[in-house]
Design a protein around this motif. Structure first.
Motif, PDB file in Angstrom:
ATOM      1  N   LEU A 149      40.809  47.625  30.154  1.00 41.11           N
ATOM      2  CA  LEU A 149      40.593  47.107  31.509  1.00 41.11           C
ATOM      3  C   LEU A 149      39.940  45.761  31.391  1.00 41.11           C
ATOM      4  O   LEU A 149      38.913  45.616  30.724  1.00 41.11           O
ATOM      5  N   TYR A 150      40.539  44.753  32.045  1.00 37.73           N
ATOM      6  CA  TYR A 150      40.079  43.400  31.787  1.00 37.73           C
ATOM      7  C   TYR A 150      38.700  43.138  32.349  1.00 37.73           C
ATOM      8  O   TYR A 150      37.938  42.352  31.815  1.00 37.73           O
ATOM      9  N   PHE A 151      38.369  43.799  33.426  1.00 42.51           N
ATOM     10  CA  PHE A 151      37.023  43.573  33.966  1.00 42.51           C
ATOM     11  C   PHE A 151      35.977  44.226  33.067  1.00 42.51           C
ATOM     12  O   PHE A 151      34.804  43.999  33.214  1.00 42.51           O
ATOM     13  N   GLY A 191      49.554  44.572  32.548  1.00 42.06           N
ATOM     14  CA  GLY A 191      49.432  44.208  33.960  1.00 42.06           C
ATOM     15  C   GLY A 191      48.451  43.085  34.180  1.00 42.06           C
ATOM     16  O   GLY A 191      48.147  42.311  33.270  1.00 42.06           O
ATOM     17  N   ILE A 192      48.006  43.000  35.393  1.00 43.77           N
ATOM     18  CA  ILE A 192      47.106  41.913  35.738  1.00 43.77           C
ATOM     19  C   ILE A 192      45.682  42.246  35.302  1.00 43.77           C
ATOM     20  O   ILE A 192      44.982  41.424  34.723  1.00 43.77           O
ATOM     21  N   ASN A 193      45.300  43.466  35.588  1.00 41.52           N
ATOM     22  CA  ASN A 193      43.931  43.855  35.266  1.00 41.52           C
ATOM     23  C   ASN A 193      43.850  44.901  34.169  1.00 41.52           C
ATOM     24  O   ASN A 193      42.768  45.350  33.824  1.00 41.52           O
ATOM     25  N   VAL A 194      44.967  45.300  33.675  1.00 36.40           N
ATOM     26  CA  VAL A 194      44.928  46.407  32.723  1.00 36.40           C
ATOM     27  C   VAL A 194      46.047  46.251  31.704  1.00 36.40           C
ATOM     28  O   VAL A 194      47.106  45.687  31.993  1.00 36.40           O
ATOM     29  N   ARG A 195      45.772  46.747  30.545  1.00 36.36           N
ATOM     30  CA  ARG A 195      46.806  46.746  29.513  1.00 36.36           C
ATOM     31  C   ARG A 195      46.784  48.096  28.830  1.00 36.36           C
ATOM     32  O   ARG A 195      45.722  48.640  28.520  1.00 36.36           O
ATOM     33  N   TYR A 224      39.820  48.189  41.550  1.00 31.30           N
ATOM     34  CA  TYR A 224      40.409  46.857  41.748  1.00 31.30           C
ATOM     35  C   TYR A 224      41.891  47.031  42.059  1.00 31.30           C
ATOM     36  O   TYR A 224      42.583  47.759  41.358  1.00 31.30           O
ATOM     37  N   VAL A 225      42.290  46.374  43.094  1.00 32.67           N
ATOM     38  CA  VAL A 225      43.708  46.489  43.464  1.00 32.67           C
ATOM     39  C   VAL A 225      44.339  45.106  43.435  1.00 32.67           C
ATOM     40  O   VAL A 225      43.796  44.147  43.989  1.00 32.67           O
ATOM     41  N   GLU A 226      45.455  45.002  42.795  1.00 32.77           N
ATOM     42  CA  GLU A 226      46.204  43.747  42.763  1.00 32.77           C
ATOM     43  C   GLU A 226      47.613  44.020  43.287  1.00 32.77           C
ATOM     44  O   GLU A 226      48.262  44.962  42.858  1.00 32.77           O
TER      45      GLU A 226
END
Lengths: 301, 759
Positions: free
Chosen positions: A77-79, A122-126, A224-226
């Motif tokens: 999770l990027y955050f 993804g944007i916030n997750v890999r 977090y929603v993107e």
């Protein structure tokens, strides 16, 4: 000089190869540095077989406390950068502690590995799968080598695949009924549908169908929603009158979709929506969003 | 905000530039077989067609540019698929990836064309898909042009009978279905144009709509060109479907144009055989549709068709074309309450024209049309609309022109009833037209019924119409009109006296309304009528004419051996002479007429004759001028010498007359001497001499050679004493003497008679 450089360079090279590496299908993944690379493609319950070759630098001795290879399924999770959640972790010991003087080949095999989740970037997750070879050493840091691979899981044709049919509208203003032939689409599928205009009192300029991806990560207050719009597909140009029905035919293949992921390891979800948007002459947008399930259909070949 | 022309030009130029720019890169891609770029640039190029700024006219220019380019694209697609770089099915999908719908659909149609040609899928499926997908364009102008493109590229690919795309699952029905659907959608779009934009730009919009109407009509044209559309299919499928669309669209412009289109593009025999269906649509059209033009068009085409060959005539009878048309017109008029009266009359004119051309033998049809028109007009005031009047005249003139014979028109009971609806002035004009027609064609009106009918028609010329006395009747016009009526009398004729009498009696009735009991045509009766008729002249007054007519009647009575009648007429003549003929010149003429007529009468007994001759000579001597007296008196001499077998030959009284003439001549001479100092007219003496010679030759014993001799001497002396010589008198005398000389030389009995005379 060489000696000094050699002191900072790993004393050996590790390469990981797959047994069927030449013939196996490959998929492109985005690496951390933004470049794409081709990596082998697997699906769940496949045997992952290969070799690890360790080649010490010329004339060097590698002392180690053992060599192991791990198969890891990780969610990043990027955050929460730097923290990996390993939902799969398999280990094979390749060597007992000892010294390596020359090139050595270790075959490995993970049989019928459960890899329930697909690789995802993804944007916030890999979510990724890697093979990790570790040469344990005393006093100095371990020597580690990674080999990423990609996992895609195929789904059979769903037995139940109802159409989506719905009547929506704004009272005395706009009433439409739309119908998409299915609620579950595979990645190369075509969305076929119709939009019926039951009442039109606004001056519509055009109508489009959007495909939106909603990626939500985390849970509770840390969710977090993107949302991304992957496709904007014009369905209609001009103002229809009551009674018109507009056909819809949207090919999914040009778009980079993934299957729908629901609550992957309690860490994230990726969902897809069809968003029907009507735009009036004052550029006001009227829309109705509808979730569809995307799945990966086993290709016939 | 109205976009002015300048802006529009600018937008168009920008659009064209956009097309050219993208077409340039597209060509490069085509040349290098780069499918991806070719698609990319063609989509961009076609995006120029997404503009909403242009009027249909300008948009068409833009469209044509794109159209030309699309042909190149199509060629490229065909080559690519032939080369096997991509299958046509893949290509069909590929072009659908375009995000914007308009370029997407243009390309889809283009690939579709290649797809059908490749025969990898049934033509009908591709066509159906295309026509269905095109629904995505709901913008009227863009939709119309897109569908027009579809129509254009599919024309040669319809699974028509005999086409290479027909067979297996592809039937001509699919072709028809396709065209019909495209037509329906296009019409809907076309109609919708009307309802968009501002109300005050209605006229502009209508103009714009007519600019694109042929795009819609082209579909009907394509339908008519499909070989497989035979009569049955036309009747069962095509016509009902097209009409359904026409009626349901509820748009006057579209309805007018499309009905016209149907009539124009499909064959006449189809129309004839489907007349009922076709006509049933008319009453359902919008009230503002100019139905009369369309229906007139239809009837004209049908009548041309009927005229084209005699073989088709039975068809007309078989389908009862007239009844159907007539019925339809009735319904249309009924349905369109607001239709101005002129519209209705125009319709009847068309129907009448049709009837006259197709069924010239069916007078009942003609009358039916007129009757229907009367019914429509009844209850309305007389027409004051000049256009309607004009049409009504056309309606009334048509049968006259067709039959060239008023007699036929007279058989139409409704004809005069239609005329009743004209205003007085027009009625007169029409009456004159009728009379002219009669004159031109020398139609003989031979029965009393016809006379009655005819005079009913032209009564406007005969009687003053109730109330409306026009103050400004042009004297000349009036005379012209009355002359026409008078000339008409000559066209009334029947060889049968009984019938002729009836005719005459009807004529009389026109003025007086008195019709006596029926009588047979005895001469007495006829003379009675003549008498009455002549009496009418007195009230005009026209005594000279009446006098002449009396004399003619007298002569006719003489021929009929009716002495009392003849006497009566003479009496009337004399009475007229006495009472009405005052002008001296007229008197001279009249007295000569009387003398002339009387001379020929042989019916009179002695007593009557004496009375009359006495009167005649008496009046002769009482003429104003001496020379006139003289001439009348010597003319009277003939009353006593009728050169016939049983003629009266009273030589003594002849001589008396002549002598009296001489006396008068003498008196005239003296008067001339007294007033002008010159000798009078010697010519009178020479004239009298000639009378003497006449009676001398006829053997009047009282006239002897010595009498002649004496007269000649007298004349000679007179002429010598006359200072001014009159050359005509000299010539006259010379030729008279030459005549005597000639008779003498000729010898024989006459020569001997003349012998003693010396000249």
């Amino acid at each position: 000089m060489n000696y000094i450089i050699g002191a900072f360079k790993p004393p050996c090279t590790i390469s990981i190869t797959f047994a069927d590496g030449k013939t196996r299908k490959k998929a492109s993944v985005k690496k951390d540095n933004g470049q794409t690379a081709m990596v082998p493609l697997f699906e769940s319950k496949e045997n992952i077989v290969g070799e690890v070759i360790i080649e010490p630098m010329h004339g060097k001795k590698v002392e180690h406390n053992g060599v192991k290879i791990e198969l890891l399924g990780q969610i990043e999770l990027y955050f929460d950068r730097g923290n990996f959640y390993d939902f799969t972790s398999l280990v094979r010991e390749l060597d007992i502690p000892g010294d390596l003087y020359e090139r050595k080949t270790y075959p490995f095999e993970f049989s019928t590995v459960e890899m329930p989740y697909e690789s995802y970037n993804g944007i916030n997750v890999r979510l990724r799968y890697i093979l990790k070879v570790t040469i344990n050493r005393n006093y100095v840091s371990n020597i580690v080598e990674y080999q990423e691979f990609c996992v895609r899981n195929y789904t059979p044709l769903p037995t139940i695949n109802n159409s989506i049919k719905m009547e929506v509208g704004i009272e005395d203003c706009l009433h439409i009924e739309f119908e998409y032939s299915k609620s579950k689409y595979h990645l190369k599928d075509v969305i076929i549908g119709k939009i019926y205009f039951l009442l039109v009192r606004i001056k519509i300029k055009n109508m489009e169908l959007e495909i939106r991806r909603r990626e939500s990560t985390g849970s509770g207050p840390n969710t977090y929603v993107e949302t991304e719009t992957l496709a904007k597909f014009e369905l209609m140009d001009g103002a229809p009158v009551r009674g018109e029905s507009i056909p819809t035919r949207l090919f999914l293949s040009p778009y980079e979709l993934t299957p729908t992921y629901r609550n992957i390891n309690n860490k994230f979800s990726v969902k897809y929506y069809l968003n029907l948007v009507l735009v009036d002459e004052e550029d006001r947008r009227y829309f109705k969003q509808q979730e569809v399930t995307i799945y990966r259909l086993q290709e016939e070949s | 905000m109205l976009p002015d022309a300048e802006d529009e030009e600018k937008w168009l130029a920008e659009g064209i530039a956009g097309i050219q720019h993208n077409a340039f890169y597209m060509h490069r891609a085509l040349d290098s077989n780069d499918l991806k770029d070719a698609l990319r640039y063609s989509v961009q190029m076609l995006s120029e067609l997404r503009t909403s700024l242009l009027s249909p006219h300008k948009y068409y220019e833009l469209y044509m540019r794109a159209f030309d380019e699309l042909r190149k694209v199509e060629m490229f697609f065909r080559e690519e698929t032939a080369r096997g770089t991509i299958s046509v099915i893949e290509l069909y999908e590929l072009v659908q990836h375009a995000g914007n719908i308009l370029p997407r659909l243009y390309l889809l149609c283009t690939v579709g064309s290649v797809y059908i040609k490749s025969k990898e899928a049934p033509a009908k499926d591709v066509l159906k898909d295309l026509v269905e997908m095109c629904r995505g364009i709901q913008h009227p102008i863009r939709g119309l042009f897109l569908r027009s493109y579809l129509c254009q590229i599919s024309r040669d690919k319809l699974p028509d009978i005999g086409s290479e795309y027909e067979g297996d699952a592809n039937t001509v029905n699919d072709a028809i279905e396709f065209v019909l659907q495209n037509f329906t959608e296009m019409n809907k779009l076309w109609v919708r144009m009307q309802h968009q934009g501002l109300t005050r730009e209605k006229d502009k919009r209508e103009k714009e709509r007519s600019q694109v109407r042929d795009l819609v009509g082209k579909n009907l044209h394509v339908l008519s060109q499909i070989e497989g559309v035979d009569f049955d299919i036309y009747k069962e499928t095509v016509l009902p479907r097209v009409l359904e669309q026409v009626v349901n669209c509820k748009d006057d412009l579209a309805q007018h144009y499309l009905m016209d289109c149907i009539i124009q593009v499909f064959p006449d025999e189809y129309h004839l055989q489907t007349l009922e269906t076709l006509l049933s649509a008319f009453p359902q059209l919008q009230p503002t549709v100019d139905i009369k033009t369309v229906l007139s068009q239809l009837m004209e085409r049908l009548s041309n068709y009927a005229a084209s060959s005699t073989e088709v005539l039975p068809e007309f009878l078989q389908v009862e074309a007239f009844a159907k048309l007539s019925n339809a017109i009735g319904k249309v008029i009924e349905a369109q309450v607001d239709m101005p009266i002129v519209g209705a009359i125009t319709l009847y004119v068309s129907l009448l024209t049709f009837t006259l051309r197709v069924h010239p033998d069916r007078l009942d049809y003609v009358d039916q049309v007129l009757g229907a028109c009367v019914k429509k007009l009844s209850g309305k005031a007389k027409l004051d609309d000049s256009k309607a009047t004009k049409q009504l005249i056309a309606l009334l003139s048509a049968p006259l022109e067709k039959y060239n014979d008023i007699v036929t028109a007279l058989k139409l009971p409704n004809y005069p009833r239609v005329m009743d609806h004209l205003d007085n002035g027009t009625k007169k004009v029409m009456a004159v037209v009728i009379i002219q027609s009669i004159m031109k064609n020398a139609s003989n009106i031979s029965t009393a019924d016809k006379v009655e009918a005819l005079f009913e028609l032209i009564k406007g010329l005969i009687k003053d119409m109730d109330g409306s006395q026009d103050d400004e009747i042009d004297e000349e016009d009036f005379k012209e009109e009355q002359n026409s009526v008078a000339r008409l009398i000559h066209m009334l004729h029947n060889d049968d006296p009984e019938e002729m009498l009836k005719l005459v009696r009807h004529l009389q009735a026109q003025d007086g309304d008195v019709i006596g009991e029926e009588v047979s045509a005895t001469p007495k009766k006829i003379f009675q009528i003549l008498h009455q008729t002549i009496e009418e002249l007195l009230s005009v007054p026209s005594p000279e004419l009446a006098l002449r007519l009396y004399l003619q009647c007298a002569e006719a009575a003489n021929d009929c051996d009716l002495e009392p009648v003849a006497y009566e007429f003479f009496t009337q003549a004399f009475v007229l002479y006495e009472e009405e003929v005052a002008d001296s010149k007229a008197q001279v003429t009249a007295i000569h007429l009387i003398i002339g007529t009387l001379q020929r009468m042989n019916v009179f007994g002695v007593e009557n004759r004496d009375t009359l001759t006495h009167k005649a000579t008496g009046y002769s001597a009482k003429l104003l001028k001496k020379p006139d007296q003289c001439r009348a008196v010597y003319a009277c001499s003939h009353l006593f010498w009728v050169d016939e077998q049983d003629g009266i030959k009273d030589g003594e009284r002849v001589l008396l007359c002549l002598k009296r003439a001489l006396r008068i001549a003498n008196a005239a001479q003296q008067m001339a001497n007294a007033t002008r100092g010159s000798s009078g007219p010697v010519i009178l003496f020479i004239e009298i001499l000639n009378k003497y010679i006449y009676f001398f030759e006829k053997g009047n014993p009282q006239i002897t050679s010595s009498v002649l001799q004496g007269l000649i001497e007298l004349i000679k002396t007179e002429m010598q004493s006359d200072s001014t010589s009159d050359p005509s008198a000299d010539a006259f005398l010379a030729s008279t003497l030459r005549y005597i000389q000639f008779q003498k030389q000729k010898g024989g009995v006459m020569g001997e008679k003349y012998e003693p005379i010396k000249v």
